[in-house]
Scaffold this motif. Structure first.
Motif, PDB file in Angstrom:
ATOM      1  N   ASP A 132       7.624  -0.209   4.441  1.00  0.00           N
ATOM      2  CA  ASP A 132       6.062   0.375   4.061  1.00  0.00           C
ATOM      3  C   ASP A 132       5.970   1.691   4.711  1.00  0.00           C
ATOM      4  O   ASP A 132       4.969   2.339   5.071  1.00  0.00           O
ATOM      5  CB  ASP A 132       5.073  -0.383   5.193  1.00  0.00           C
ATOM      6  CG  ASP A 132       5.322  -0.264   6.667  1.00  0.00           C
ATOM      7  OD1 ASP A 132       6.101   0.497   7.188  1.00  0.00           O
ATOM      8  OD2 ASP A 132       4.650  -1.120   7.294  1.00  0.00           O
ATOM      9  N   ARG A 144       6.074  -1.749  16.997  1.00  0.00           N
ATOM     10  CA  ARG A 144       6.398  -0.156  16.852  1.00  0.00           C
ATOM     11  C   ARG A 144       5.728   0.567  17.881  1.00  0.00           C
ATOM     12  O   ARG A 144       6.419   1.583  18.272  1.00  0.00           O
ATOM     13  CB  ARG A 144       5.729   0.036  15.426  1.00  0.00           C
ATOM     14  CG  ARG A 144       6.079  -0.787  14.558  1.00  0.00           C
ATOM     15  CD  ARG A 144       5.446  -0.211  13.008  1.00  0.00           C
ATOM     16  NE  ARG A 144       5.667  -1.052  11.972  1.00  0.00           N
ATOM     17  CZ  ARG A 144       5.450  -0.994  10.596  1.00  0.00           C
ATOM     18  NH1 ARG A 144       5.280   0.160  10.327  1.00  0.00           N
ATOM     19  NH2 ARG A 144       5.646  -1.932   9.899  1.00  0.00           N
ATOM     20  N   ILE A 160       1.589   8.651  19.681  1.00  0.00           N
ATOM     21  CA  ILE A 160       2.010   8.129  20.951  1.00  0.00           C
ATOM     22  C   ILE A 160       2.765   9.064  21.746  1.00  0.00           C
ATOM     23  O   ILE A 160       2.879   8.893  22.971  1.00  0.00           O
ATOM     24  CB  ILE A 160       3.169   7.105  20.362  1.00  0.00           C
ATOM     25  CG1 ILE A 160       2.352   5.627  19.883  1.00  0.00           C
ATOM     26  CG2 ILE A 160       3.981   6.421  21.613  1.00  0.00           C
ATOM     27  CD1 ILE A 160       2.979   4.554  19.192  1.00  0.00           C
ATOM     28  N   LEU A 209       0.600  -1.241  -0.030  1.00  0.00           N
ATOM     29  CA  LEU A 209      -0.070  -0.023  -0.227  1.00  0.00           C
ATOM     30  C   LEU A 209       0.775   1.337  -0.096  1.00  0.00           C
ATOM     31  O   LEU A 209       0.514   2.369  -0.605  1.00  0.00           O
ATOM     32  CB  LEU A 209      -0.930   0.103   1.130  1.00  0.00           C
ATOM     33  CG  LEU A 209      -1.983  -1.039   1.137  1.00  0.00           C
ATOM     34  CD1 LEU A 209      -2.752  -1.229   2.590  1.00  0.00           C
ATOM     35  CD2 LEU A 209      -2.900  -0.764   0.334  1.00  0.00           C
ATOM     36  N   ASN A 268       3.152  -3.818  14.379  1.00  0.00           N
ATOM     37  CA  ASN A 268       2.453  -2.671  14.910  1.00  0.00           C
ATOM     38  C   ASN A 268       2.964  -2.789  16.452  1.00  0.00           C
ATOM     39  O   ASN A 268       2.978  -1.663  16.976  1.00  0.00           O
ATOM     40  CB  ASN A 268       1.072  -2.854  14.393  1.00  0.00           C
ATOM     41  CG  ASN A 268       0.193  -1.481  15.040  1.00  0.00           C
ATOM     42  OD1 ASN A 268       0.609  -0.490  14.775  1.00  0.00           O
ATOM     43  ND2 ASN A 268      -0.546  -1.546  15.988  1.00  0.00           N
TER      44      ASN A 268
HETATM   45  C1  LIG Z   1       5.326   4.287  15.569  1.00  0.00           C
HETATM   46  C2  LIG Z   1       4.637   3.706  14.294  1.00  0.00           C
HETATM   47  C3  LIG Z   1       4.856   4.008  12.860  1.00  0.00           C
HETATM   48  C4  LIG Z   1       4.362   3.478  11.963  1.00  0.00           C
HETATM   49  N1  LIG Z   1       4.674   3.520  10.693  1.00  0.00           N
HETATM   50  C5  LIG Z   1       3.993   3.338   9.538  1.00  0.00           C
HETATM   51  C6  LIG Z   1       4.295   3.426   8.252  1.00  0.00           C
HETATM   52  O1  LIG Z   1       5.443   4.239   7.963  1.00  0.00           O
HETATM   53  N2  LIG Z   1       3.699   2.959   7.214  1.00  0.00           N
HETATM   54  C7  LIG Z   1       2.414   2.208   7.613  1.00  0.00           C
HETATM   55  O2  LIG Z   1       1.782   1.910   6.476  1.00  0.00           O
HETATM   56  N3  LIG Z   1       2.029   1.924   8.868  1.00  0.00           N
HETATM   57  C8  LIG Z   1       2.767   2.602   9.633  1.00  0.00           C
HETATM   58  N4  LIG Z   1       2.579   2.216  10.966  1.00  0.00           N
HETATM   59  C9  LIG Z   1       1.023   1.379  11.411  1.00  0.00           C
HETATM   60  C10 LIG Z   1       1.169   0.079  11.469  1.00  0.00           C
HETATM   61  O3  LIG Z   1       2.230  -0.268  12.424  1.00  0.00           O
HETATM   62  C11 LIG Z   1       1.410  -0.582  10.103  1.00  0.00           C
HETATM   63  O4  LIG Z   1       0.506  -0.337   9.064  1.00  0.00           O
HETATM   64  C12 LIG Z   1       1.187  -2.079  10.272  1.00  0.00           C
HETATM   65  O5  LIG Z   1       2.103  -2.525  11.420  1.00  0.00           O
HETATM   66  C13 LIG Z   1       1.576  -3.035   9.044  1.00  0.00           C
HETATM   67  O6  LIG Z   1       1.318  -4.298   8.997  1.00  0.00           O
HETATM   68  P1  LIG Z   1       0.132  -4.889   8.311  1.00  0.00           P
HETATM   69  O7  LIG Z   1       0.104  -4.638   7.101  1.00  0.00           O
HETATM   70  O8  LIG Z   1       0.476  -6.400   8.711  1.00  0.00           O
HETATM   71  O9  LIG Z   1      -0.981  -4.296   9.240  1.00  0.00           O
HETATM   72  P2  LIG Z   1      -2.476  -4.801   9.399  1.00  0.00           P
HETATM   73  O10 LIG Z   1      -2.663  -5.026  10.702  1.00  0.00           O
HETATM   74  O11 LIG Z   1      -2.752  -6.108   8.780  1.00  0.00           O
HETATM   75  O12 LIG Z   1      -3.416  -3.654   9.114  1.00  0.00           O
HETATM   76  C14 LIG Z   1      -4.020  -3.685   7.625  1.00  0.00           C
HETATM   77  C15 LIG Z   1      -3.619  -2.399   7.200  1.00  0.00           C
HETATM   78  O13 LIG Z   1      -4.200  -1.337   7.606  1.00  0.00           O
HETATM   79  C16 LIG Z   1      -3.292   0.040   7.863  1.00  0.00           C
HETATM   80  N5  LIG Z   1      -3.083   0.086   9.249  1.00  0.00           N
HETATM   81  C17 LIG Z   1      -2.985  -0.994  10.309  1.00  0.00           C
HETATM   82  N6  LIG Z   1      -2.835  -0.222  11.554  1.00  0.00           N
HETATM   83  C18 LIG Z   1      -2.371   1.007  11.110  1.00  0.00           C
HETATM   84  C19 LIG Z   1      -2.035   2.263  11.966  1.00  0.00           C
HETATM   85  N7  LIG Z   1      -1.792   2.019  13.274  1.00  0.00           N
HETATM   86  N8  LIG Z   1      -2.022   3.372  11.268  1.00  0.00           N
HETATM   87  C20 LIG Z   1      -2.256   3.481   9.937  1.00  0.00           C
HETATM   88  N9  LIG Z   1      -2.425   2.468   9.085  1.00  0.00           N
HETATM   89  C21 LIG Z   1      -2.761   1.344   9.670  1.00  0.00           C
HETATM   90  C22 LIG Z   1      -2.406  -0.513   7.104  1.00  0.00           C
HETATM   91  O14 LIG Z   1      -2.357  -0.083   5.754  1.00  0.00           O
HETATM   92  C23 LIG Z   1      -2.061  -2.060   7.161  1.00  0.00           C
HETATM   93  O15 LIG Z   1      -1.355  -2.545   6.064  1.00  0.00           O
HETATM   94  C24 LIG Z   1       3.211   2.562  12.228  1.00  0.00           C
HETATM   95  C25 LIG Z   1       2.709   2.462  13.607  1.00  0.00           C
HETATM   96  C26 LIG Z   1       3.495   2.994  14.469  1.00  0.00           C
HETATM   97  C27 LIG Z   1       3.226   2.637  16.017  1.00  0.00           C
END
Ligand SMILES: Cc1cc2nc3c(=O)[nH]c(=O)nc-3n(C[C@H](O)[C@H](O)[C@H](O)COP(=O)(O)OP(=O)(O)OC[C@H]3O[C@@H](n4cnc5c(N)ncnc54)[C@H](O)[C@@H]3O)c2cc1C
Length: 463
Positions: free
Chosen positions: A374, A346, A387, A250, A343
């Protein structure tokens, strides 16, 4: 001639830019420009394109290049200052520019400078909702501030889910382009950092690109059906399918969010919706919330980019995964070696940097920006600000509006909940292989130190 400048919309499916180009029918060239300042370290020694991130981007571009090639379109890759490069090209041979709307202020500045000279059309390719759909929430008041913008994610979600009840736009069908060409006289030479090799590691590893992204989503939803346990597994620290791992696709636009959303709806039609499928869509709304908040807040979202380092020694320890807190050091190792961290971790890492090391949250955000495959400005800086207890709209104001409560995580409690068998710590810090949870917790709290591990630069407060 029309020039399609791709940025983080590196795909062919659900792509308004290709559709507009096809409708206009003029010869089309496609370019990706790697901004060279991404490779220049800032005052704190951080750049914006660490090795692993660069490798993921390169894989994404190679996949795109192949897919375009099969449609007889050449992808021109260059590096430099995007505004200068586009102006140079325009002086050689005028074109109309097609590119994605700006998300972050830096991109707004680019597009502003370019559109003063080059006829430019922008399109939306990053979000579930369109600016028109968002208009009732984003209209600015008399003082130019978005008066109606919800102050919290929950308020945003409630408005989206019930009051506005907006349907997410259908993804576009893939378009066939009729007229194809490439940029005459452009050097197709993009220089990548030399050390762009994938080091062997035990953590998460995904291939960049649209095809791997589509396959990954299909596997997650339809083959392994890992979505069935999403809500219960999403907070784990290790493994590949505890959460969707869609974020790297994404972030670079290799997957369209609308495509993902509609695939989940399709899954729900076939197997029924439940708390797991709902929660995956819920998390995609978090992404949406940060995206639109960034668009509205502009520079206020980031504050000044280069911030003074209050505790140099602590900062060095963080950068080198030597904080002496195994949970954090393991996370930093994972981040630097794989470009990805769960997440849950993080959140814990961010909480430790902000609330225990007492470093500026923007240092942590910039560090993540360098390494995360990402990385997405809105989600990264938005989560860090969250946070830190700062509302993204007001983060740089002198009297920044503090949330009622800072988001402080109790790392020892979190470790016990999410990594009781120390699987994650032992994966990234194998030298701690024989230790028990209690020993790690005592060490992190500074009450009883492990003999052969680093003393914490700042111990955790008592649980
Ligand atoms: C300090 C910190 C920095 C982060 N930096 C980024 C970053 O640079 N890019 C990024 O995409 N996400 C970021 N996140 C949010 C989140 O950690 C990641 O989106 C998530 O871990 C990605 O793994 P996943 O695709 O398996 O998430 P899943 O849990 O499978 O969630 C599905 C999708 O939902 C969105 N999503 C989920 N959680 C969040 C969230 N807290 N904030 C915004 N979107 C979310 C993402 O697009 C993710 O791919 C950050 C979180 C923290 C705490």
């Amino acid at each position: 001639m029309q020039l399609l400048w791709l940025r983080n919309d590196l795909r062919l499916h659900d792509h308004p830019g290709f559709r507009i180009a096809a409708e206009r029918g003029e010869p089309l060239a496609v370019v990706y420009i790697l901004p060279d300042h991404w490779l220049t370290p800032d005052n704190n020694g951080l750049n914006r394109l660490g090795t692993i991130k660069a490798r993921f981007l390169r894989a994404t571009l190679i996949n795109l290049h192949r897919n375009l090639n099969s449609e007889n379109i050449r992808l021109t890759l260059i590096s430099g200052d995007p505004v200068e490069r586009l102006m140079e090209c325009y002086d050689r041979e005028p074109f109309t520019l097609l590119t994605q709307a700006a998300q972050a202020p830096e991109e707004s500045a680019w597009l502003q400078a370019i559109s003063d000279k080059i006829p430019t059309t922008t399109y939306e390719a990053m979000t579930l909702f369109s600016p028109e759909q968002m208009a009732p929430l984003t209209n600015t008041g008399h003082d130019d501030s978005p008066a109606l913008w919800p102050k919290s994610f929950s308020a945003f979600r409630r408005q989206i889910e019930s009051r506005l009840a907006l349907p997410v736009a259908e993804p576009l069908k893939t378009q066939n382009l009729r007229l194809l060409d490439w940029l005459p006289g452009w050097p197709g030479n993009l220089t990548w950092p030399d050390d762009c090799v994938w080091p062997p590691h035990q953590g998460f590893s995904l291939n960049g690109g649209e095809d791997p992204g589509i396959r990954w989503l299909a596997d997650y939803l339809w083959e392994s059906r890992s979505i069935q346990h999403y809500k219960t597994s999403r907070n784990q620290l290790t493994g590949l399918k505890y959460s969707s791992h869609l974020s790297p696709y994404l972030a670079w636009g290799a997957l369209s969010p609308k495509y993902v959303w509609h695939q989940i709806l399709k899954y729900e039609r076939e197997f029924g919706s439940d708390e797991h499928s709902y929660w995956l869509r819920y998390e995609l709304l978090w992404r949406e919330y940060f995206h639109w908040t960034l668009r509205l807040a502009g520079d206020r979202f980031f504050g000044q980019r280069e911030v003074p380092i209050a505790h140099q020694e602590r900062w060095q320890a963080w950068c080198e995964a030597r904080t002496g807190i195994p949970m954090v050091d393991a996370g930093i190792q994972e981040l630097k070696q794989s470009g990805f961290v769960s997440n849950r971790l993080r959140q814990n890492m961010a909480s430790y940097l902000i609330h225990t090391l007492e470093l500026d949250w923007r240092l942590g955000a910039a560090f993540f920006e360098q390494h995360l495959i990402d990385f997405d400005p809105a989600s990264n800086w938005g989560n860090w600000a969250y946070i830190a207890g700062i509302h993204g709209m007001t983060s740089s104001d002198a009297g920044a509006e503090q949330m009622h409560q800072d988001h402080v995580f109790d790392l020892n409690w979190q470790l016990e909940q999410y990594d009781p068998a120390l699987k994650h710590i032992k994966m990234w810090l194998p030298q701690l292989g024989d230790l028990t949870l209690k020993q790690i917790q005592s060490h992190q709290q500074g009450s009883s130190l492990i003999p052969n591990y680093l003393k914490p630069v700042a111990s955790l407060p008592a649980s």
